[in-house]
Design a protein around this motif. Structure first.
Motif, mmCIF file in Angstrom:
data_model
loop_
_atom_site.group_PDB
_atom_site.id
_atom_site.type_symbol
_atom_site.label_atom_id
_atom_site.label_comp_id
_atom_site.label_asym_id
_atom_site.label_seq_id
_atom_site.Cartn_x
_atom_site.Cartn_y
_atom_site.Cartn_z
ATOM 1 N N ALA A 1 7.227 -19.321 -0.598
ATOM 2 C CA ALA A 1 6.026 -18.511 -0.766
ATOM 3 C C ALA A 1 5.544 -18.003 0.587
ATOM 4 C CB ALA A 1 4.930 -19.340 -1.443
ATOM 5 N N GLY A 2 4.943 -16.813 0.573
ATOM 6 C CA GLY A 2 4.447 -16.208 1.801
ATOM 7 C C GLY A 2 5.408 -15.219 2.424
ATOM 8 N N TYR A 3 6.674 -15.159 1.940
ATOM 9 C CA TYR A 3 7.670 -14.225 2.473
ATOM 10 C C TYR A 3 7.831 -13.054 1.513
ATOM 11 C CZ TYR A 3 9.149 -17.796 5.835
ATOM 12 O OH TYR A 3 9.195 -18.709 6.838
ATOM 13 N N THR A 4 8.111 -11.876 2.066
ATOM 14 C CA THR A 4 8.398 -10.694 1.249
ATOM 15 C C THR A 4 9.679 -10.038 1.738
ATOM 16 O OG1 THR A 4 7.174 -9.128 2.645
ATOM 17 C CG2 THR A 4 5.927 -10.285 0.924
ATOM 18 N N LEU A 5 10.416 -9.459 0.801
ATOM 19 C CA LEU A 5 11.624 -8.690 1.103
ATOM 20 C C LEU A 5 11.546 -7.357 0.373
ATOM 21 C CD1 LEU A 5 14.581 -11.242 0.933
ATOM 22 C CD2 LEU A 5 13.932 -9.870 2.894
ATOM 23 N N SER A 6 11.923 -6.283 1.039
ATOM 24 C CA SER A 6 11.951 -4.955 0.416
ATOM 25 C C SER A 6 13.198 -4.218 0.870
ATOM 26 C CB SER A 6 10.706 -4.140 0.796
ATOM 27 O OG SER A 6 9.523 -4.772 0.345
ATOM 28 N N VAL A 7 13.781 -3.439 -0.049
ATOM 29 C CA VAL A 7 14.983 -2.640 0.232
ATOM 30 C C VAL A 7 14.633 -1.168 0.012
ATOM 31 C CG1 VAL A 7 17.387 -2.234 -0.351
ATOM 32 C CG2 VAL A 7 16.440 -4.539 -0.516
ATOM 33 N N PHE A 8 14.984 -0.305 1.009
ATOM 34 C CA PHE A 8 14.601 1.105 0.963
ATOM 35 C C PHE A 8 15.820 1.999 1.219
ATOM 36 C CE2 PHE A 8 10.938 -1.243 2.576
ATOM 37 C CZ PHE A 8 9.899 -0.784 1.756
ATOM 38 N N LEU A 9 15.690 3.238 0.718
ATOM 39 C CA LEU A 9 16.575 4.317 1.165
ATOM 40 C C LEU A 9 16.029 4.875 2.473
ATOM 41 C CD1 LEU A 9 17.174 6.197 -2.199
ATOM 42 C CD2 LEU A 9 18.751 4.673 -1.028
ATOM 43 N N ARG A 10 16.812 5.704 3.137
ATOM 44 C CA ARG A 10 16.394 6.261 4.425
ATOM 45 C C ARG A 10 15.141 7.127 4.305
ATOM 46 N NH1 ARG A 10 19.229 5.750 8.916
ATOM 47 N NH2 ARG A 10 21.392 5.015 8.877
ATOM 48 N N ASP A 11 14.908 7.741 3.135
ATOM 49 C CA ASP A 11 13.735 8.603 2.965
ATOM 50 C C ASP A 11 12.480 7.815 2.598
ATOM 51 O OD1 ASP A 11 14.681 9.825 -0.362
ATOM 52 O OD2 ASP A 11 14.289 7.820 0.415
ATOM 53 N N GLY A 12 12.577 6.485 2.529
ATOM 54 C CA GLY A 12 11.411 5.661 2.250
ATOM 55 C C GLY A 12 11.273 5.211 0.817
ATOM 56 N N HIS A 13 12.101 5.701 -0.112
ATOM 57 C CA HIS A 13 12.014 5.264 -1.504
ATOM 58 C C HIS A 13 12.441 3.802 -1.606
ATOM 59 C CE1 HIS A 13 11.820 9.600 -2.523
ATOM 60 N NE2 HIS A 13 11.113 9.157 -3.545
ATOM 61 N N ARG A 14 11.660 3.050 -2.345
ATOM 62 C CA ARG A 14 11.903 1.617 -2.481
ATOM 63 C C ARG A 14 12.908 1.362 -3.596
ATOM 64 N NH1 ARG A 14 8.055 -2.365 -0.729
ATOM 65 N NH2 ARG A 14 6.472 -0.723 -0.828
ATOM 66 N N LEU A 15 13.915 0.512 -3.322
ATOM 67 C CA LEU A 15 14.926 0.135 -4.315
ATOM 68 C C LEU A 15 14.629 -1.208 -4.965
ATOM 69 C CD1 LEU A 15 18.228 1.169 -2.490
ATOM 70 C CD2 LEU A 15 16.868 2.491 -4.087
ATOM 71 N N ALA A 16 14.037 -2.151 -4.216
ATOM 72 C CA ALA A 16 13.743 -3.471 -4.769
ATOM 73 C C ALA A 16 12.742 -4.156 -3.868
ATOM 74 C CB ALA A 16 15.007 -4.325 -4.890
ATOM 75 N N CYS A 17 11.994 -5.126 -4.433
ATOM 76 C CA CYS A 17 11.034 -5.859 -3.630
ATOM 77 C C CYS A 17 10.870 -7.256 -4.201
ATOM 78 C CB CYS A 17 9.684 -5.139 -3.569
ATOM 79 S SG CYS A 17 8.962 -4.792 -5.193
ATOM 80 N N LEU A 18 10.498 -8.171 -3.321
ATOM 81 C CA LEU A 18 10.240 -9.563 -3.681
ATOM 82 C C LEU A 18 9.084 -10.048 -2.826
ATOM 83 C CD1 LEU A 18 11.569 -11.850 -5.454
ATOM 84 C CD2 LEU A 18 12.559 -12.697 -3.325
ATOM 85 N N PRO A 19 7.985 -10.532 -3.468
ATOM 86 C CA PRO A 19 7.792 -10.728 -4.911
ATOM 87 C C PRO A 19 7.791 -9.411 -5.688
ATOM 88 C CG PRO A 19 6.164 -11.955 -3.610
ATOM 89 C CD PRO A 19 6.846 -11.028 -2.679
ATOM 90 N N ARG A 20 8.065 -9.532 -6.998
ATOM 91 C CA ARG A 20 8.134 -8.346 -7.831
ATOM 92 C C ARG A 20 6.775 -7.643 -7.889
ATOM 93 N NH1 ARG A 20 11.551 -11.891 -10.893
ATOM 94 N NH2 ARG A 20 13.585 -10.963 -11.371
ATOM 95 N N ARG A 21 6.833 -6.312 -7.949
ATOM 96 C CA ARG A 21 5.638 -5.493 -8.134
ATOM 97 C C ARG A 21 5.883 -4.513 -9.262
ATOM 98 N NH1 ARG A 21 4.491 -3.033 -2.281
ATOM 99 N NH2 ARG A 21 3.595 -1.461 -3.668
ATOM 100 N N ALA A 22 4.818 -4.246 -10.040
ATOM 101 C CA ALA A 22 4.976 -3.351 -11.188
ATOM 102 C C ALA A 22 5.368 -1.950 -10.749
ATOM 103 C CB ALA A 22 3.673 -3.309 -12.004
ATOM 104 N N ASP A 23 4.873 -1.512 -9.566
ATOM 105 C CA ASP A 23 5.157 -0.153 -9.093
ATOM 106 C C ASP A 23 6.232 -0.138 -8.027
ATOM 107 O OD1 ASP A 23 2.594 0.286 -6.538
ATOM 108 O OD2 ASP A 23 3.758 -1.473 -7.142
ATOM 109 N N CYS A 24 7.083 -1.173 -8.002
ATOM 110 C CA CYS A 24 8.029 -1.331 -6.891
ATOM 111 C C CYS A 24 8.913 -0.102 -6.712
ATOM 112 C CB CYS A 24 8.872 -2.588 -7.106
ATOM 113 S SG CYS A 24 10.096 -2.863 -5.804
ATOM 114 N N VAL A 25 9.697 0.230 -7.738
ATOM 115 C CA VAL A 25 10.683 1.313 -7.574
ATOM 116 C C VAL A 25 10.045 2.691 -7.653
ATOM 117 C CG1 VAL A 25 12.525 -0.139 -8.476
ATOM 118 C CG2 VAL A 25 11.220 1.265 -10.050
ATOM 119 N N GLU A 26 8.762 2.762 -8.004
ATOM 120 C CA GLU A 26 8.097 4.060 -8.079
ATOM 121 C C GLU A 26 7.338 4.390 -6.794
ATOM 122 O OE1 GLU A 26 7.242 3.779 -12.895
ATOM 123 O OE2 GLU A 26 5.601 3.620 -11.467
#
Length: 638
Positions: free
Chosen positions: A202-227
């Motif tokens: 707990a307390g850590y976050t991970l996010s994966v992005f394309l070069r243009d800034g669009h998010r591909l995945a995130c942890l913890p999960r978010r309802a608006d993650c990929v949007e």
């Protein structure tokens, strides 16, 4: 006078005692602050390793899908493109590839006009127009790179209404004409699972992005993650343009509070991985212990003051010497403890990297004895690390390869040039159960002589080899009848003709055409015509020797090359083939068909002959057989 000197000495001693108490408090404060710093540094190391590991694993996943779509594009090219009608062969190609990668939502092909041609999930494919989609437009333009894999932001699937990430490759024919797009739909949950596998607390976050800034995945999960998009954050505005990777003790990367943060960019596909930690959550345990530290400081001060007074009154000289000795011992112990902790942390980071690496990592010493064996190596070779520790590397390879391996190790021990990381080479590995499999090995060395260590990064390439063989088979085989296609038949025929001319041996060639085949298609339909061609190919193959070459030249026309066969022999073979076809009965959809064939044959000239010349003579003989009644063989002499 003596009393005043004693008082002065006592005052100095009290000042020294107070100073010692202050030093003790400062040391305790430094210890408390070091505990806080260590907690944050450990978090920073974890963030750095997690970002690097996720970036490399994203490259590995995308490389796998890149090879998959490239193979599909090659299959479409060999197939001749994508027609406007439903194509069962293309559907089967996608189904087979999807079975090898079940984690994908779907595989599909898009024609050059943007309409869906085939899909792995259904046949025929739904009538959809995807020409406006990014993954089609990125590959359809004149400036599109046929060797580039397109990775797009999340979109809503027109079939399921759920989010997917599109991947696509350009499909071209031999003349570099755009035929369409091979694409795959990736489930966002697949990338989320990749982040969960890092096992961050707990307390850590991970996010994966394309070069243009669009998010591909995130942890913890978010309802608006990929949007959501992070294009306006400091990570994309200032940090990434300056450096592809970064590590910060306190920094705000995205929209989170400032704290430990790291980011990494994948080498091959430019995927950005950002990792952050909530400093407030990380220091909760440290804050809980802070009260104990304060109480310890107060108790230590009182104890030290009393001890100092007692030492002054009774054992000043002796206590001073003992205190100095104690201070020296304490400093030595602290230095040993710090060094031990540094070594432990360094070893933990190295072991974490090895055990999270997807590729097998094996470390040997200068005597080829195994000293490190990560989890991926355990899964690849079937041994536990305890079983191989201290044993020779020969146990992981076929006995025939062991001498060559020992020579490589000896050269690496003796030569400084050989200690750099070498390019990968393909060798054979041996599993614990005895089966052998192809592997790709990249080796790096350090040290020299008896102190040398060699690190091998190993990858199982069995699937790649299988796909290469399958592509080679598809490139040389007629998709309908299973015999050689025209190109493969021509190449094999030219080889046999060259051998026969060089050694002066007889060789014959036949061209066979089904009689009245157009009527079969017109009356019973093309599926029945396909069944007839399959039966014809099977009958011909069963009547020939294993050394004879059979291929489909196109339509209902087949070619045969008969090594070591003269004029008498080719006549006998032709009559045998004619009778075998006459006896053949084809059952299809309740219809029984009987066909006949016409055969044109020729012999190889003694010298100066060629495939083209022999084929032309056999084709003229076939024409004569057709016009003299069919169901017969006509031989044209050179």
């Amino acid at each position: 006078m003596s009393g005043s000197q004693e008082g002065l000495s006592g005052g100095r001693w009290i000042l020294l005692a107070l100073l010692a108490v202050c030093v003790l408090d400062i040391r305790l404060f430094m210890f408390v602050d070091a505990a806080r710093t260590e907690t944050l540094e450990r978090a920073l190391d974890t963030l750095h390793v997690s970002a690097e590991v996720v970036a490399r694993r994203m490259d590995q996943h995308l490389a796998t899908y890149d090879r998959l779509l490239s193979g599909i594009a090659e299959g479409v090219r060999l197939h001749g493109g994508m027609s406007t009608a439903p194509d069962l062969a293309l559907h089967r190609l996608l189904v087979r590839r999807h079975a090898l990668n079940p984690e994908l939502r779907s595989l599909f092909l898009v024609r050059h006009d943007g309409t869906v041609a085939a899909m792995s999930l259904s046949f025929p494919a739904p009538q959809l127009d995807v020409s406006a989609r990014d993954y089609f437009q990125a590959q359809s333009g004149s400036g599109a790179d046929e060797h580039r894999l397109f990775v797009g932001p999340a979109i809503i699937s027109k079939l399921t209404g759920r989010h997917i990430f599109p991947l696509s490759r350009r499909v071209e024919n031999d003349g570099n004409r755009f035929l369409g797009v091979a694409a795959a739909a990736v489930d966002p949950e697949l990338l989320t699972t990749l982040l969960i596998e890092q096992g961050l607390p707990a307390g850590y976050t991970l996010s994966v992005f394309l070069r243009d800034g669009h998010r591909l995945a995130c942890l913890p999960r978010r309802a608006d993650c990929v949007e959501s998009t992070a294009a306006d954050t400091s990570l994309f505005r200032t940090l990434l343009p300056a450096a592809a990777d970064g590590l910060f003790a306190r920094r705000r990367l995205l929209d989170e509070p400032a704290g430990p943060a790291a980011y990494a960019t994948s080498d091959a596909y430019g995927i950005i991985v950002a990792a952050t930690a909530d400093e407030h959550v990380l220091l909760q345990s440290w804050r809980r212990n802070l009260g104990s530290y304060v109480a310890l400081a107060a108790a230590s001060n009182l104890a030290f003051a009393g001890l100092a007074w007692f030492a002054f009154r009774q054992f000043r000289r002796r206590r001073l010497a003992l205190q100095q000795l104690a201070d020296a011992n304490q400093e030595l112990e602290n230095r040993v403890a710090r060094r031990t902790d540094q070594l432990r942390r360094s070893e933990d980071r190295a072991r974490t990297f090895m055990n999270t690496a997807r590729d097998a990592v094996v470390v040997i010493d200068s005597n080829s004895c195994i000293v490190e064996f990560n989890r991926a190596a355990e899964a690849l070779f079937g041994y536990r690390a305890e079983e191989v520790a201290g044993r020779r590397l020969d146990m992981l390879m076929p006995p025939a390869q062991a001498p060559a391996h020992r020579q490589h190790v000896h050269a690496a021990n003796a030569s400084a040039d050989a200690r750099a990381m070498n390019r990968g080479r393909e060798v054979t590995g041996r599993h614990k159960d005895g089966h052998e499999f192809p592997i790709d090995v990249t080796v790096g060395s350090s040290g020299g002589g008896a102190q040398s260590f060699h690190v091998g990064i190993i990858r199982d390439i069995s699937e790649r080899k299988r796909l290469e063989l399958e592509l080679q088979r598809q490139a040389s085989t007629d998709g309908l009848t299973g015999v050689l296609n025209r190109r493969a038949f021509t190449a094999e025929s030219e080889r046999l003709i060259s051998v026969a001319l060089r050694h002066g041996r007889p060789l014959s060639m036949m061209v066979i055409d089904a009689d009245h085949f157009k009527k079969v298609n017109d009356v019973f339909g093309h599926p029945t015509g396909d069944a007839v061609l399959k039966a014809l190919a099977l009958t011909l193959a069963q009547a020939l020797r294993t050394c004879d070459v059979l291929g489909r030249l196109g339509g209902e026309e087949f070619g045969i090359v008969l090594p070591e066969t003269d004029a008498t022999g080719v006549r006998e073979v032709g009559e045998r083939l004619l009778q075998a076809i006459r006896d053949c009965r084809i059952e299809h959809d309740g219809t029984t068909l009987q066909i006949s064939v016409s055969i044109g044959a020729t012999l190889l000239a003694v010298a100066g002959d060629s495939f083209e010349a022999a084929f032309l003579r056999a084709d003229r003989a076939l024409y004569e057989a057709k016009h003299t009644g069919r169901d017969r063989i006509v031989t044209a002499l050179p």
